[in-house]
Design an enzyme around this catalytic site. Structure first.
Site, PDB file in Angstrom:
ATOM      1  N   ASP A   9      40.886 110.741 144.696  1.00  0.00           N
ATOM      2  CA  ASP A   9      39.560 110.719 145.102  1.00  0.00           C
ATOM      3  C   ASP A   9      38.744 110.009 144.677  1.00  0.00           C
ATOM      4  O   ASP A   9      38.997 109.238 143.414  1.00  0.00           O
ATOM      5  CB  ASP A   9      39.166 112.240 145.057  1.00  0.00           C
ATOM      6  CG  ASP A   9      37.978 112.408 146.383  1.00  0.00           C
ATOM      7  OD1 ASP A   9      38.037 111.454 147.191  1.00  0.00           O
ATOM      8  OD2 ASP A   9      37.614 113.489 146.180  1.00  0.00           O
ATOM      9  N   GLU A  50      37.795 105.451 146.545  1.00  0.00           N
ATOM     10  CA  GLU A  50      38.908 106.181 146.993  1.00  0.00           C
ATOM     11  C   GLU A  50      39.974 105.287 146.528  1.00  0.00           C
ATOM     12  O   GLU A  50      41.132 105.901 146.215  1.00  0.00           O
ATOM     13  CB  GLU A  50      38.751 106.342 148.531  1.00  0.00           C
ATOM     14  CG  GLU A  50      37.866 107.639 148.578  1.00  0.00           C
ATOM     15  CD  GLU A  50      37.449 107.756 150.217  1.00  0.00           C
ATOM     16  OE1 GLU A  50      37.145 108.807 150.582  1.00  0.00           O
ATOM     17  OE2 GLU A  50      37.691 107.016 151.001  1.00  0.00           O
ATOM     18  N   ASP A  75      42.174 113.433 150.726  1.00  0.00           N
ATOM     19  CA  ASP A  75      41.225 113.953 151.804  1.00  0.00           C
ATOM     20  C   ASP A  75      40.482 112.867 152.341  1.00  0.00           C
ATOM     21  O   ASP A  75      39.913 112.841 153.290  1.00  0.00           O
ATOM     22  CB  ASP A  75      40.213 114.764 151.288  1.00  0.00           C
ATOM     23  CG  ASP A  75      39.256 114.179 150.381  1.00  0.00           C
ATOM     24  OD1 ASP A  75      38.691 113.177 150.664  1.00  0.00           O
ATOM     25  OD2 ASP A  75      39.265 114.793 149.398  1.00  0.00           O
ATOM     26  N   ASP A 129      38.531 115.585 143.252  1.00  0.00           N
ATOM     27  CA  ASP A 129      36.973 115.457 143.292  1.00  0.00           C
ATOM     28  C   ASP A 129      36.349 115.762 142.029  1.00  0.00           C
ATOM     29  O   ASP A 129      35.481 114.978 141.728  1.00  0.00           O
ATOM     30  CB  ASP A 129      36.573 116.378 144.402  1.00  0.00           C
ATOM     31  CG  ASP A 129      35.175 116.470 144.886  1.00  0.00           C
ATOM     32  OD1 ASP A 129      34.798 115.602 145.230  1.00  0.00           O
ATOM     33  OD2 ASP A 129      34.497 117.197 144.337  1.00  0.00           O
ATOM     34  N   HIS A 201      52.433  82.161 135.105  1.00  0.00           N
ATOM     35  CA  HIS A 201      51.445  80.894 135.181  1.00  0.00           C
ATOM     36  C   HIS A 201      50.900  80.749 136.424  1.00  0.00           C
ATOM     37  O   HIS A 201      51.147  81.178 137.495  1.00  0.00           O
ATOM     38  CB  HIS A 201      52.391  79.708 134.836  1.00  0.00           C
ATOM     39  CG  HIS A 201      53.245  79.585 135.717  1.00  0.00           C
ATOM     40  ND1 HIS A 201      52.954  78.677 136.814  1.00  0.00           N
ATOM     41  CD2 HIS A 201      54.700  79.651 135.927  1.00  0.00           C
ATOM     42  CE1 HIS A 201      54.120  78.754 137.565  1.00  0.00           C
ATOM     43  NE2 HIS A 201      55.026  79.194 136.698  1.00  0.00           N
ATOM     44  N   GLU A 278      61.646  79.027 131.934  1.00  0.00           N
ATOM     45  CA  GLU A 278      62.146  79.457 133.166  1.00  0.00           C
ATOM     46  C   GLU A 278      63.749  78.988 133.111  1.00  0.00           C
ATOM     47  O   GLU A 278      64.058  78.267 132.296  1.00  0.00           O
ATOM     48  CB  GLU A 278      61.636  78.689 134.308  1.00  0.00           C
ATOM     49  CG  GLU A 278      62.081  78.753 135.800  1.00  0.00           C
ATOM     50  CD  GLU A 278      61.717  80.562 136.067  1.00  0.00           C
ATOM     51  OE1 GLU A 278      62.916  81.153 135.660  1.00  0.00           O
ATOM     52  OE2 GLU A 278      61.022  80.833 136.629  1.00  0.00           O
TER      53      GLU A 278
END
Length: 394
Positions: A9, A50, A75, A129, A201, A278
């Site tokens: 909530d 929310e 809700d 809540d 990156h 890489e």
């Protein structure tokens, strides 16, 4: 299959006004509360609050079991319908947060789990809540329970700290988002986990044009958009980890440039480690994916599915995995917090290792340029992925 329930909530006193969010995770079989989260957001709308509660709940569930089936109960009809894809998202802030939530759902799906959304009446969402009201009152709550809320809780309740969803906080304070508590059930004597923030990156012209840029290729630099992403990453990393972190980059220029920007923001100096470069793609380096797919479709399939396949002058997945995990073990053994700046394929290797994913499935994980991914590893080797492909700072 483990089943978890997320109740989330958020609220705003004024809409927009003083805002906060709350979320909790329950064991789906017993109803026991496993984790509770709350935090203030500064001045925000009710819908942004929310969505922030939803993200906090998904992140807490990821720390418990990324492969579990999760039911999200809220809700907010708006959030539930938008996440289900039935309602459009018009507001830019909500689109960003919805994307972050969907990325968390995608990471769970890739790990073998699922997420479904259920609308519940407000009267049935009282616990979330209450937590959101704690957030609006200025509290940041990060509690994990080993055996339910009647057991001793690992409690990190504190006044508000700055975060990516708390824009009114002072820029020089660290967010405690990565200073989290051990997963439920972790032994008390394991101490604080090693925390690693993976940062891909920023953009290069190769990235934009879809050209392959592996180890041994053209070694492109960041383009102007990539430089801006590096600065945005630096600010986000500073908020997440504060100044008490070291920065390690691959040896390739785009990673070193991004890492240097982050290191400057943290007041430190980056070090490079070529083990995080890489994958070497040999004769494919510099070519576009469209060229490769058209001319070498079978070989491209082999690269994605056969860990022993390598291009002439390049390296196989097995070779890449060996060097990346050797570097990863050194980072984990160093302890503390490390910001690791690098590339998609090496980071997929790391996440596959942490999550136990096979080579031919880790491609389902999204890791955009400039994205952040959080990993925590404990002394006994157990690990959790706190979030994947976070891009809300860009």
């Amino acid at each position: 299959m483990t089943r978890l329930v997320v109740e989330a909530d958020g609220g705003s006193r004024g809409n927009p006004g003083v805002a906060g969010y709350g979320a909790l995770v329950r064991d789906g079989a017993t109803g026991r509360v496993l984790a509770e989260r709350a935090a203030p957001l500064g001045k925000q709308s009710n819908n942004v609050a929310e969505y922030s509660g939803l993200i906090a709940g998904l992140e807490a569930a990821a720390r418990i079991d990324l492969a579990a089936d999760v039911e999200v109960r809220m809700d907010s009809k708006l959030v539930v319908e938008q996440m289900a894809g039935r309602w459009k998202i018009k507001h830019e802030d909500m689109r960003r947060l919805a994307l972050e939530a969907r990325e968390l759902c995608s990471a769970r799906s890739a790990a073998g789990g699922s997420v479904r959304f259920t609308w519940i009446p407000r009267a049935d969402n009282k616990d979330a809540d209450k937590l959101s009201n704690d957030g609006m009152d200025g509290l940041t709550i990060d509690r994990s329970y080993a055996d339910g809320p009647d057991a001793t809780a690992v409690d990190a309740t504190r006044p508000a700290a700055v975060s990516e969803r708390h824009p009114d906080g002072p820029a020089d304070q660290p967010d405690k988002g990565l200073v989290t508590d051990p997963v439920p059930g972790a032994a008390a004597d394991l101490g604080a986990p090693t925390r690693i923030l993976l940062v891909r990156h920023g953009l290069t012209d190769f990235t934009v044009k879809g050209r392959l840029d592996g180890r041994g290729g053209g070694d492109p630099v960041l383009n102007p958009d990539g430089e801006a992403q590096a600065q945005a990453c630096a600010a986000a990393v500073r908020r997440l980890v504060g100044a008490e972190a070291r920065v390690v980059t691959s040896a390739l220029r785009r990673a070193r440039q991004t890492g240097d920007a982050i290191a400057e923001a943290l007041g430190t100096t980056a070090t490079s480690d070529e083990r995080f470069d890489e994958q070497g793609l040999g004769d494919w380096d510099g070519k576009s994916m469209a060229q490769v797919a058209a001319r070498w479709p079978d070989e491209l399939a082999a690269l994605r599915t056969d860990p022993a396949y390598a291009r002439p002058g390049g390296e196989s997945h097995d070779e890449l995995r060996d060097r990346v995990l050797a570097g990863w073990r050194d980072v984990v053994d160093a302890g503390g917090t490390t910001v690791l700046v690098g590339h998609r394929k090496p980071f997929l290797v790391v996440l596959a290792e942490v999550l136990g994913m096979p080579h031919d499935r880790f491609w389902r994980l999204a890791l955009a340029p400039g994205s952040l991914t959080g990993v925590e590893v404990w002394a006994d080797g157990n690990a959790s992925v706190s979030f994947v492909n976070r891009t809300s700072h860009l």
